[in-house]
Design a protein around this motif. Structure first.
Motif, mmCIF file in Angstrom:
data_model
loop_
_atom_site.group_PDB
_atom_site.id
_atom_site.type_symbol
_atom_site.label_atom_id
_atom_site.label_comp_id
_atom_site.label_asym_id
_atom_site.label_seq_id
_atom_site.Cartn_x
_atom_site.Cartn_y
_atom_site.Cartn_z
ATOM 1 N N ALA A 56 0.878 -1.200 -0.302
ATOM 2 C CA ALA A 56 -0.707 -0.170 0.313
ATOM 3 C C ALA A 56 0.806 1.079 0.607
ATOM 4 O O ALA A 56 0.399 1.778 -0.563
ATOM 5 C CB ALA A 56 -0.974 0.397 1.386
ATOM 6 N N GLN A 57 2.499 1.507 0.813
ATOM 7 C CA GLN A 57 2.865 2.115 1.291
ATOM 8 C C GLN A 57 3.094 2.633 -0.465
ATOM 9 O O GLN A 57 3.654 3.291 -1.027
ATOM 10 C CB GLN A 57 3.666 2.841 1.787
ATOM 11 C CG GLN A 57 3.674 2.585 3.228
ATOM 12 C CD GLN A 57 4.355 2.443 4.719
ATOM 13 O OE1 GLN A 57 4.843 2.396 4.317
ATOM 14 N NE2 GLN A 57 3.936 3.335 5.406
ATOM 15 N N ALA A 58 3.750 1.315 -1.553
ATOM 16 C CA ALA A 58 4.170 1.491 -2.718
ATOM 17 C C ALA A 58 3.682 2.437 -3.445
ATOM 18 O O ALA A 58 3.807 3.297 -4.527
ATOM 19 C CB ALA A 58 5.210 0.126 -3.129
ATOM 20 N N HIS A 59 2.357 2.607 -3.415
ATOM 21 C CA HIS A 59 1.383 2.884 -4.064
ATOM 22 C C HIS A 59 0.730 4.313 -3.968
ATOM 23 O O HIS A 59 0.030 4.676 -4.030
ATOM 24 C CB HIS A 59 0.083 1.668 -4.230
ATOM 25 C CG HIS A 59 0.546 0.999 -5.182
ATOM 26 N ND1 HIS A 59 0.647 -0.388 -4.726
ATOM 27 C CD2 HIS A 59 -0.178 0.492 -6.137
ATOM 28 C CE1 HIS A 59 0.921 -1.145 -5.825
ATOM 29 N NE2 HIS A 59 0.272 -0.395 -6.969
ATOM 30 N N GLY A 60 1.596 4.672 -2.688
ATOM 31 C CA GLY A 60 1.295 6.450 -2.117
ATOM 32 C C GLY A 60 0.047 6.303 -1.440
ATOM 33 O O GLY A 60 -0.698 7.074 -1.326
ATOM 34 N N ALA A 61 -0.556 4.896 -0.877
ATOM 35 C CA ALA A 61 -2.143 4.969 -0.072
ATOM 36 C C ALA A 61 -1.731 6.430 0.960
ATOM 37 O O ALA A 61 -1.289 6.150 2.034
ATOM 38 C CB ALA A 61 -2.019 3.516 -0.123
ATOM 39 N N GLN A 62 -3.185 6.215 1.204
ATOM 40 C CA GLN A 62 -3.439 7.786 1.882
ATOM 41 C C GLN A 62 -4.370 6.967 2.601
ATOM 42 O O GLN A 62 -5.321 7.361 3.731
ATOM 43 C CB GLN A 62 -3.822 8.679 1.598
ATOM 44 C CG GLN A 62 -2.669 9.713 0.707
ATOM 45 C CD GLN A 62 -2.977 11.185 -0.186
ATOM 46 O OE1 GLN A 62 -3.931 11.042 1.196
ATOM 47 N NE2 GLN A 62 -2.454 11.339 -0.753
ATOM 48 N N MET A 63 -5.674 6.265 1.998
ATOM 49 C CA MET A 63 -6.542 5.143 3.136
ATOM 50 C C MET A 63 -6.629 3.985 3.071
ATOM 51 O O MET A 63 -5.841 3.055 1.669
ATOM 52 C CB MET A 63 -7.637 5.527 2.247
ATOM 53 C CG MET A 63 -9.233 4.842 2.755
ATOM 54 S SD MET A 63 -10.679 5.847 1.618
ATOM 55 C CE MET A 63 -11.304 7.366 2.826
ATOM 56 N N LEU A 64 -6.731 3.203 4.021
ATOM 57 C CA LEU A 64 -7.271 1.351 3.787
ATOM 58 C C LEU A 64 -8.814 1.117 3.333
ATOM 59 O O LEU A 64 -9.063 1.816 4.517
ATOM 60 C CB LEU A 64 -7.133 0.750 4.693
ATOM 61 C CG LEU A 64 -5.382 0.670 4.938
ATOM 62 C CD1 LEU A 64 -4.563 0.334 6.014
ATOM 63 C CD2 LEU A 64 -4.346 0.571 3.158
ATOM 64 N N ILE A 65 -9.210 0.270 2.519
ATOM 65 C CA ILE A 65 -10.414 0.250 2.272
ATOM 66 C C ILE A 65 -10.641 -1.561 2.847
ATOM 67 O O ILE A 65 -9.512 -2.016 1.310
ATOM 68 C CB ILE A 65 -11.154 -0.136 1.433
ATOM 69 C CG1 ILE A 65 -11.314 1.893 0.829
ATOM 70 C CG2 ILE A 65 -12.626 0.295 0.770
ATOM 71 C CD1 ILE A 65 -11.371 2.872 -0.437
ATOM 72 N N THR A 66 -11.610 -1.776 3.692
ATOM 73 C CA THR A 66 -11.482 -3.829 3.206
ATOM 74 C C THR A 66 -12.413 -3.374 3.560
ATOM 75 O O THR A 66 -13.594 -3.264 3.783
ATOM 76 C CB THR A 66 -10.090 -3.946 3.770
ATOM 77 O OG1 THR A 66 -10.702 -5.469 3.427
ATOM 78 C CG2 THR A 66 -10.689 -4.169 5.522
ATOM 79 N N VAL A 67 -12.962 -5.390 3.273
ATOM 80 C CA VAL A 67 -14.527 -5.582 3.651
ATOM 81 C C VAL A 67 -14.164 -7.055 5.005
ATOM 82 O O VAL A 67 -13.115 -7.891 4.796
ATOM 83 C CB VAL A 67 -15.250 -6.403 2.598
ATOM 84 C CG1 VAL A 67 -14.570 -7.176 2.097
ATOM 85 C CG2 VAL A 67 -16.473 -6.361 2.652
ATOM 86 N N GLY A 68 -15.436 -7.355 5.059
ATOM 87 C CA GLY A 68 -15.468 -8.234 6.373
ATOM 88 C C GLY A 68 -16.841 -8.623 6.959
ATOM 89 O O GLY A 68 -17.614 -7.738 6.363
ATOM 90 N N ALA A 69 -17.001 -9.620 7.661
ATOM 91 C CA ALA A 69 -18.010 -9.061 8.559
ATOM 92 C C ALA A 69 -18.658 -8.591 9.329
ATOM 93 O O ALA A 69 -17.308 -8.418 9.877
ATOM 94 C CB ALA A 69 -18.532 -11.534 9.094
ATOM 95 N N VAL A 70 -19.822 -8.375 10.726
ATOM 96 C CA VAL A 70 -19.208 -7.123 11.622
ATOM 97 C C VAL A 70 -18.553 -8.168 13.052
ATOM 98 O O VAL A 70 -18.174 -6.826 13.116
ATOM 99 C CB VAL A 70 -20.866 -7.952 12.479
ATOM 100 C CG1 VAL A 70 -21.248 -9.071 12.814
ATOM 101 C CG2 VAL A 70 -21.552 -6.239 12.835
ATOM 102 N N GLN A 71 -18.209 -9.284 12.490
ATOM 103 C CA GLN A 71 -16.863 -9.019 13.552
ATOM 104 C C GLN A 71 -16.039 -9.870 12.846
ATOM 105 O O GLN A 71 -15.084 -10.895 13.133
ATOM 106 C CB GLN A 71 -17.612 -10.597 14.604
ATOM 107 C CG GLN A 71 -18.619 -10.313 15.583
ATOM 108 C CD GLN A 71 -17.706 -9.209 16.674
ATOM 109 O OE1 GLN A 71 -16.730 -9.327 16.883
ATOM 110 N NE2 GLN A 71 -18.890 -8.253 17.010
ATOM 111 N N SER A 72 -15.317 -9.438 11.526
ATOM 112 C CA SER A 72 -14.111 -9.409 11.250
ATOM 113 C C SER A 72 -13.187 -9.056 11.675
ATOM 114 O O SER A 72 -12.793 -8.102 12.735
ATOM 115 C CB SER A 72 -13.941 -8.446 9.322
ATOM 116 O OG SER A 72 -13.477 -8.684 9.100
#
Length: 319
Positions: A56-72
């Motif tokens: 992510a840092q190599a892509h210059g990320a300023q935000m992380l987005i991910t997905v999962g169940a409510v208790q992920s």
């Protein structure tokens, strides 16, 4: 060398389970404590996020987005990682919205993550919409798939297997919870790279065995490519048992409740209701059915998830 950010507390210990082994009257049991990786109460995703965050840092990320169940567990660790590195974080969660935040969801909120709610069958479309909206707004988002189960994430568990070997670990079997397949894929690859001749059994928590086997093989092969190794892994090499899915993902049943009680009351070791509880339930039943030899040495790879024990939906069933 694949870029990596060191955040996990490693190596995680390998501990014997003598009292549980005696109670079950079967093989000698050991546990690899990846519930102790450190980030936000630990878990297997911390190892994966060491590599994914570097990506992510190599892509210059300023935000992380991910997905999962409510208790992920994955979402909880991703939210903590974003907070630690000063990034924004959006979680796409599926499941019933809790009236009172508890368990992993409580921790998501403490880490300052924004939450977008959806239905399980719609999460892929919603995830993409959230990502594209953030990108169009110039927020430099980096998208992490379900469970961080990418080739990069799987590489982490090839390294974890190497850690196991360097600890002098010995086992005829490794048993672990398997769902999005990245952890098992990395272990399978690590075993191939080290020439280990034991067997790695994934207890599926939600998917049919054929799906998990195919996904493990695919990710293991892709992870080998990331490491510059020409290794092809086929689905027929993978061991997966899907007999313990029960009423479905995240639905706590009698087998999981018994497993959680046995580990807690005989070893003082906590399991979670969704992943390790289900995998341990499968392990216990297979021991009782004589699936393993009495002199086998079995390593249970504890992938974490303990905060889910304190979720409002599970606690009443465990007492």
């Amino acid at each position: 060398m694949i870029p990596r950010i060191r955040i996990a507390h490693l190596p995680t210990p390998i501990e014997p389970l003598p009292r549980l082994s005696a109670v079950l009257g079967g093989p000698q049991l050991w546990v690899k404590r990846d519930d102790q990786t450190g980030l936000a109460l630990g878990g297997n995703k911390t190892r994966k996020l060491e590599f994914v965050m570097a990506e992510a840092q190599a892509h210059g990320a300023q935000m992380l987005i991910t997905v999962g169940a409510v208790q992920s567990n994955h979402c909880r660790q991703t939210a903590a990682l974003a907070a630690r590195f000063g990034l924004k974080c959006t979680l796409v969660l599926f499941g019933d919205v809790p009236q009172t935040p508890s368990g992993n969801y409580l921790l998501d909120r403490l880490f300052g993550a924004e939450v977008v709610w959806t239905k399980r069958e719609d999460y892929e479309e919603v995830l993409q919409d959230v990502f594209h909206k953030a990108w169009s707004e110039g927020k430099r988002p980096f998208l992490i798939p379900l469970g961080a189960s990418t080739a990069t994430g799987a590489v982490a568990y090839a390294y974890a297997f190497k850690e196991f070997i360097e600890q002098g670990g010995e086992a005829d079997w490794m048993v672990l919870a398997s769902s999005s397949a990245g952890t098992q894929a990395g272990l399978v690859l690590g075993a191939r790279l080290s020439g280990w001749h034991g067997r790695i059994l994934g207890i599926s928590v939600d998917h049919p065995a054929d799906w998990v086997k195919a996904r493990v093989a695919e990710l293991a092969t892709q992870a080998a490519e990331r490491l510059g190794k020409a290794i092809h892994v086929s689905a027929d090499e993978i061991d997966v048992n899907d007999e313990y899915i029960g009423a479905g993902y995240g639905v706590l049943g009698e087998r999981e409740i018994e497993a959680i009680h046995l580990f807690a009351r005989h070893e003082g070791l906590l399991l979670d209701p969704v992943y390790t509880g289900r995998a341990a339930a499968g392990l216990i039943d297979l021991i009782r059915r004589g699936f393993f030899k009495s002199n086998d040495r079995i390593l249970f790879w504890h992938t974490g998830g303990v905060p889910a024990l304190f979720a409002e939906r599970y606690a009443p069933y465990l007492l």
